[in-house]
Design an enzyme around this catalytic site. Structure first.
Site, PDB file in Angstrom:
ATOM      1  N   ASP A 189     -29.016  29.848  61.308  1.00 36.67           N
ATOM      2  CA  ASP A 189     -30.010  30.386  62.233  1.00 36.67           C
ATOM      3  C   ASP A 189     -29.890  29.619  63.552  1.00 36.67           C
ATOM      4  O   ASP A 189     -30.352  28.475  63.665  1.00 36.67           O
ATOM      5  CB  ASP A 189     -31.425  30.247  61.667  1.00 36.67           C
ATOM      6  CG  ASP A 189     -31.712  31.258  60.560  1.00 36.67           C
ATOM      7  OD1 ASP A 189     -30.742  31.843  60.034  1.00 36.67           O
ATOM      8  OD2 ASP A 189     -32.890  31.448  60.210  1.00 36.67           O
ATOM      9  N   LYS A 209     -33.420  37.099  64.994  1.00 33.18           N
ATOM     10  CA  LYS A 209     -34.619  36.455  64.441  1.00 33.18           C
ATOM     11  C   LYS A 209     -35.634  36.255  65.558  1.00 33.18           C
ATOM     12  O   LYS A 209     -35.283  35.842  66.657  1.00 33.18           O
ATOM     13  CB  LYS A 209     -34.235  35.118  63.806  1.00 33.18           C
ATOM     14  CG  LYS A 209     -35.400  34.333  63.205  1.00 33.18           C
ATOM     15  CD  LYS A 209     -34.888  33.054  62.562  1.00 33.18           C
ATOM     16  CE  LYS A 209     -36.024  32.141  62.099  1.00 33.18           C
ATOM     17  NZ  LYS A 209     -35.522  30.881  61.498  1.00 33.18           N
ATOM     18  N   LYS A 228     -34.893  39.324  61.268  1.00 31.56           N
ATOM     19  CA  LYS A 228     -35.667  38.336  60.522  1.00 31.56           C
ATOM     20  C   LYS A 228     -36.932  38.030  61.309  1.00 31.56           C
ATOM     21  O   LYS A 228     -36.870  37.561  62.441  1.00 31.56           O
ATOM     22  CB  LYS A 228     -34.865  37.050  60.292  1.00 31.56           C
ATOM     23  CG  LYS A 228     -35.658  35.960  59.558  1.00 31.56           C
ATOM     24  CD  LYS A 228     -34.795  34.727  59.305  1.00 31.56           C
ATOM     25  CE  LYS A 228     -35.606  33.588  58.702  1.00 31.56           C
ATOM     26  NZ  LYS A 228     -34.778  32.382  58.455  1.00 31.56           N
TER      27      LYS A 228
END
Length: 236
Positions: free
Chosen positions: A89, A152, A191
């Site tokens: 991430d 995300k 996400k």
């Protein structure tokens, strides 16, 4: 809908210790979360302890501010992948993005290539709290062009001190997830992360287009979900 199929049980507090990690591993084993998200320092241990499970080991790169040099992030990612990380991430460089989006794209391309060479996935954290709707759309498209597997929403660590937005909120917003979903292709996942604490919220974000949920409240969400099942079975 079993929320465990979407939840990445997350523990990224700076004071995390070995007891916290053991608890996180136990939670993953008990509830079969799709993933656990931990600091790079703990990747090797967590991967070893979850090796025989299907739970993905996720870690963060350039966390939480993202303004490290790209070379630093590349090296951090290399070590994380060597330690066993399944997914990275990456915190986008907001200073690069706000100055020249191409610089941010170059960084994403390098990290995406690195992850894909190892047959792993890259999620890019765009920190929606610092972006306008138009910037969210442009940045999401930039992520897709760079080869990111997921966009995300948030680190959960953003603060109002660094934002010009009057309606500042550091976590995931349904409207942001819907905006990203309407912008990128189906090849790119979303996400949602930050402030998601209930089973209802998980359902709402999944309905809005999220395929992963980052939360530190996974256990509470699962307990709520299981209680709902028990009630329905009792009624029947």
């Amino acid at each position: 809908m079993n929320p465990a199929q979407y939840i990445e049980q997350t523990h990224l507090k700076p004071t995390i210790n070995d007891r916290d990690i053991e608890k996180l591993i136990e939670e993953a084993l008990n509830y079969n979360f799709v993933g656990v998200c931990v600091p790079p320092f703990w990747v090797k241990k967590v991967k070893r302890d979850l090796l025989k499970t299907e739970t993905k080991v996720v870690t963060v790169i350039g966390f939480p501010l993202g303004y490290n040099r790209t070379e630093t992030k590349v090296r951090e990612a290399e070590v994380a992948l060597k330690d066993g990380a399944d997914e990275l991430d990456l915190v986008i460089s907001m200073t690069a993005l706000k100055t020249n989006p191409f610089w941010a794209k170059v960084e994403m391309v390098r990290l995406a290539d690195l992850a894909h060479q190892a047959e792993k996935m890259l999620k890019v954290i765009i920190e929606t709290a610092y972006l306008s709707e138009e910037e969210i759309k442009k940045t999401a498209l930039l992520c897709e062009e760079a080869g990111a597997d997921f966009v995300k929403t948030s680190t959960g660590f953003a603060t109002a001190n660094f934002s010009e937005k009057k309606d500042f909120y550091a976590g995931a917003k349904l409207e942001d997830v819907k905006l990203i979903r309407s912008t990128v292709s189906e090849m790119v996942g979303i996400k949602a992360s930050g402030g998601i604490k209930t089973y209802q919220q998980v359902q709402d974000f999944v309905k809005a287009g999220a395929e992963r949920i980052g939360t530190s409240s996974g256990v509470e969400i699962m307990q709520e979900y299981l209680k709902n099942i028990e009630k329905k079975e009792t009624i029947l």
